[in-house]
Design a protein around this motif. Sequence first.
Motif, PDB file in Angstrom:
ATOM      1  N   GLY A  87     -35.329  48.414  -9.942  1.00 24.80           N
ATOM      2  CA  GLY A  87     -36.660  49.009  -9.885  1.00 24.80           C
ATOM      3  C   GLY A  87     -37.241  49.226 -11.268  1.00 24.80           C
ATOM      4  N   GLN A  88     -36.421  49.689 -12.204  1.00 24.45           N
ATOM      5  CA  GLN A  88     -36.887  49.899 -13.580  1.00 24.45           C
ATOM      6  C   GLN A  88     -37.297  48.570 -14.210  1.00 24.45           C
ATOM      7  OE1 GLN A  88     -33.310  51.919 -14.923  1.00 24.45           O
ATOM      8  NE2 GLN A  88     -34.455  53.824 -15.279  1.00 24.45           N
ATOM      9  N   TRP A  89     -36.466  47.549 -14.055  1.00 27.14           N
ATOM     10  CA  TRP A  89     -36.764  46.239 -14.630  1.00 27.14           C
ATOM     11  C   TRP A  89     -38.044  45.665 -14.025  1.00 27.14           C
ATOM     12  CZ3 TRP A  89     -37.535  42.902 -17.940  1.00 27.14           C
ATOM     13  CH2 TRP A  89     -37.600  41.530 -17.688  1.00 27.14           C
ATOM     14  N   SER A  90     -38.223  45.850 -12.717  1.00 32.27           N
ATOM     15  CA  SER A  90     -39.422  45.339 -12.057  1.00 32.27           C
ATOM     16  C   SER A  90     -40.683  46.004 -12.600  1.00 32.27           C
ATOM     17  CB  SER A  90     -39.314  45.580 -10.545  1.00 32.27           C
ATOM     18  OG  SER A  90     -40.470  45.124  -9.885  1.00 32.27           O
ATOM     19  N   ARG A  91     -40.630  47.319 -12.837  1.00 30.19           N
ATOM     20  CA  ARG A  91     -41.791  48.025 -13.373  1.00 30.19           C
ATOM     21  C   ARG A  91     -42.127  47.544 -14.778  1.00 30.19           C
ATOM     22  NH1 ARG A  91     -39.322  52.334 -10.675  1.00 30.19           N
ATOM     23  NH2 ARG A  91     -38.385  53.209 -12.566  1.00 30.19           N
ATOM     24  N   VAL A  92     -41.107  47.354 -15.603  1.00 27.46           N
ATOM     25  CA  VAL A  92     -41.335  46.874 -16.970  1.00 27.46           C
ATOM     26  C   VAL A  92     -41.929  45.471 -16.956  1.00 27.46           C
ATOM     27  CG1 VAL A  92     -40.186  46.160 -19.105  1.00 27.46           C
ATOM     28  CG2 VAL A  92     -39.569  48.331 -18.029  1.00 27.46           C
ATOM     29  N   ARG A  93     -41.333  44.595 -16.152  1.00 27.84           N
ATOM     30  CA  ARG A  93     -41.798  43.205 -16.099  1.00 27.84           C
ATOM     31  C   ARG A  93     -43.241  43.129 -15.605  1.00 27.84           C
ATOM     32  NH1 ARG A  93     -38.333  40.810 -12.125  1.00 27.84           N
ATOM     33  NH2 ARG A  93     -39.869  41.704 -10.698  1.00 27.84           N
ATOM     34  N   ASP A  94     -43.558  43.837 -14.525  1.00 23.94           N
ATOM     35  CA  ASP A  94     -44.913  43.792 -13.974  1.00 23.94           C
ATOM     36  C   ASP A  94     -45.930  44.374 -14.945  1.00 23.94           C
ATOM     37  OD1 ASP A  94     -43.774  42.704 -11.730  1.00 23.94           O
ATOM     38  OD2 ASP A  94     -43.924  44.530 -10.508  1.00 23.94           O
ATOM     39  N   TYR A  95     -45.540  45.428 -15.639  1.00 25.43           N
ATOM     40  CA  TYR A  95     -46.432  46.068 -16.616  1.00 25.43           C
ATOM     41  C   TYR A  95     -46.767  45.089 -17.738  1.00 25.43           C
ATOM     42  CZ  TYR A  95     -48.155  49.720 -19.792  1.00 25.43           C
ATOM     43  OH  TYR A  95     -48.923  50.495 -20.629  1.00 25.43           O
ATOM     44  N   CYS A  96     -45.777  44.387 -18.239  1.00 27.78           N
ATOM     45  CA  CYS A  96     -45.994  43.441 -19.339  1.00 27.78           C
ATOM     46  C   CYS A  96     -46.831  42.247 -18.893  1.00 27.78           C
ATOM     47  CB  CYS A  96     -44.651  42.969 -19.904  1.00 27.78           C
ATOM     48  SG  CYS A  96     -43.728  44.256 -20.786  1.00 27.78           S
ATOM     49  N   PHE A  97     -46.561  41.723 -17.700  1.00 26.81           N
ATOM     50  CA  PHE A  97     -47.334  40.585 -17.198  1.00 26.81           C
ATOM     51  C   PHE A  97     -48.807  40.966 -17.026  1.00 26.81           C
ATOM     52  CE2 PHE A  97     -43.422  38.354 -16.222  1.00 26.81           C
ATOM     53  CZ  PHE A  97     -43.797  37.013 -16.241  1.00 26.81           C
ATOM     54  N   SER A  98     -49.078  42.183 -16.566  1.00 30.84           N
ATOM     55  CA  SER A  98     -50.454  42.579 -16.270  1.00 30.84           C
ATOM     56  C   SER A  98     -51.225  43.018 -17.504  1.00 30.84           C
ATOM     57  CB  SER A  98     -50.453  43.711 -15.234  1.00 30.84           C
ATOM     58  OG  SER A  98     -49.845  44.875 -15.768  1.00 30.84           O
ATOM     59  N   ARG A  99     -50.529  43.279 -18.617  1.00 24.48           N
ATOM     60  CA  ARG A  99     -51.200  43.771 -19.819  1.00 24.48           C
ATOM     61  C   ARG A  99     -50.867  42.903 -21.037  1.00 24.48           C
ATOM     62  NH1 ARG A  99     -50.224  47.875 -16.463  1.00 24.48           N
ATOM     63  NH2 ARG A  99     -51.720  49.610 -16.328  1.00 24.48           N
ATOM     64  N   GLN A 106     -30.347  49.892 -22.846  1.00 24.45           N
ATOM     65  CA  GLN A 106     -30.216  49.435 -21.468  1.00 24.45           C
ATOM     66  C   GLN A 106     -30.996  48.152 -21.218  1.00 24.45           C
ATOM     67  OE1 GLN A 106     -29.888  53.890 -19.522  1.00 24.45           O
ATOM     68  NE2 GLN A 106     -30.194  52.181 -18.175  1.00 24.45           N
ATOM     69  N   PHE A 107     -32.140  47.985 -21.885  1.00 22.09           N
ATOM     70  CA  PHE A 107     -32.899  46.743 -21.740  1.00 22.09           C
ATOM     71  C   PHE A 107     -32.073  45.559 -22.231  1.00 22.09           C
ATOM     72  CE2 PHE A 107     -35.803  43.377 -22.760  1.00 22.09           C
ATOM     73  CZ  PHE A 107     -36.834  43.478 -21.837  1.00 22.09           C
ATOM     74  N   LYS A 108     -31.448  45.719 -23.405  1.00 18.77           N
ATOM     75  CA  LYS A 108     -30.663  44.611 -23.957  1.00 18.77           C
ATOM     76  C   LYS A 108     -29.453  44.306 -23.084  1.00 18.77           C
ATOM     77  CE  LYS A 108     -29.198  42.565 -28.269  1.00 18.77           C
ATOM     78  NZ  LYS A 108     -29.117  42.703 -29.733  1.00 18.77           N
ATOM     79  N   LEU A 109     -28.835  45.339 -22.504  1.00 16.92           N
ATOM     80  CA  LEU A 109     -27.724  45.111 -21.581  1.00 16.92           C
ATOM     81  C   LEU A 109     -28.190  44.336 -20.351  1.00 16.92           C
ATOM     82  CD1 LEU A 109     -25.843  48.552 -21.616  1.00 16.92           C
ATOM     83  CD2 LEU A 109     -24.881  46.331 -22.265  1.00 16.92           C
ATOM     84  N   THR A 110     -29.416  44.600 -19.923  1.00 10.94           N
ATOM     85  CA  THR A 110     -29.954  43.964 -18.716  1.00 10.94           C
ATOM     86  C   THR A 110     -30.384  42.524 -18.969  1.00 10.94           C
ATOM     87  OG1 THR A 110     -30.799  46.118 -18.003  1.00 10.94           O
ATOM     88  CG2 THR A 110     -31.679  44.193 -16.877  1.00 10.94           C
ATOM     89  N   ILE A 111     -31.122  42.293 -20.058  1.00  8.49           N
ATOM     90  CA  ILE A 111     -31.785  41.004 -20.296  1.00  8.49           C
ATOM     91  C   ILE A 111     -31.068  40.151 -21.327  1.00  8.49           C
ATOM     92  CG2 ILE A 111     -34.012  39.939 -20.892  1.00  8.49           C
ATOM     93  CD1 ILE A 111     -33.945  41.584 -18.307  1.00  8.49           C
ATOM     94  N   GLY A 112     -30.372  40.791 -22.267  1.00  8.27           N
ATOM     95  CA  GLY A 112     -29.717  40.031 -23.331  1.00  8.27           C
ATOM     96  C   GLY A 112     -30.613  39.784 -24.522  1.00  8.27           C
ATOM     97  N   MET A 113     -31.790  40.407 -24.533  1.00 14.36           N
ATOM     98  CA  MET A 113     -32.743  40.314 -25.635  1.00 14.36           C
ATOM     99  C   MET A 113     -33.328  41.699 -25.850  1.00 14.36           C
ATOM    100  SD  MET A 113     -34.843  36.931 -24.312  1.00 14.36           S
ATOM    101  CE  MET A 113     -35.786  36.616 -25.809  1.00 14.36           C
TER     102      MET A 113
END
Length: 271
Positions: A171-183, A207-214
């Motif tokens: 859920g956290q990753w989805s919110r971050v991804r959608d926010y970036c795509f829309s803005r 936690q972002f880097k652990l999730t995405i690797g970047m």
Amino acid sequence: MREYVHYQPVSEVPGLVLSTARFAEFSFDRHFHLDFHVGLVSEGVQRQGSHGRTVLLGPGRIALMPPGEIHDGMAEDGGEYTLKTFRLSQELVASLTEEISGRPRPPELSSAVLDDPLLAGRLMRLHDTLHDDGCAGSLDAQTQWLTLLESLLRQSRAIVPERVPGALSPGQWSRVRDYCFSRLADKITLDELAGLCGLGRFQFLKQFKLTIGMTPYAWLLRLRLERACELLLQGPQAIATVAQAVGFYDQSHFNRAFRQAYGVAPSRFRA
């Protein structure tokens, strides 16, 4: 040689002042500061005396000077040197160490000289970045600022960084991804992304880097460039228009980032 000193408060980071100086004949008498200093010499050598001992500060070394420490400074053997300094208020250091360590207690600061050319070089580049007005609040600068200060304070043993368990939830990753795509055309900050996840900035970075690797900045930069490719292939339009549509307000920065990612300039991508 013309000696000079320039001080610049960073409005987007209250409590931070940058200084850049070139010295030859000028020398610092014994003195102290009320704030925490991080000193870097880019050219030449500074001789610094503290606690009855002398240290030489040159390229690749980092001087840490806590509040109240008595010291002096002068050019070594009549030479010249260029000094860049981060001056951090005690309040700023306290807030940063609490954010990084997760513990609301003052850091244990002491004077030290660190031999770390890689970290010194990265701090030099951060100093240059923060010197540009309006850049300190960017996602890139915020990421560099927290990451490098964490490394610096950890190496000086002033803090023990907080252990950050796990990764972002779906859920956290989805919110971050959608926010970036829309803005994508807007300025996006670390504070905003961390807030979407209900996390502090340091915890979010880990936690972002652990999730995405970047890092968030690297991921967002790639997202912007990928979207730029799509726009370039849709038909003729000005490169500047494409750059602004994906969040680049400096066309030369866009051109450099695009060439580094794809090996060609934006104008040749659609040729």
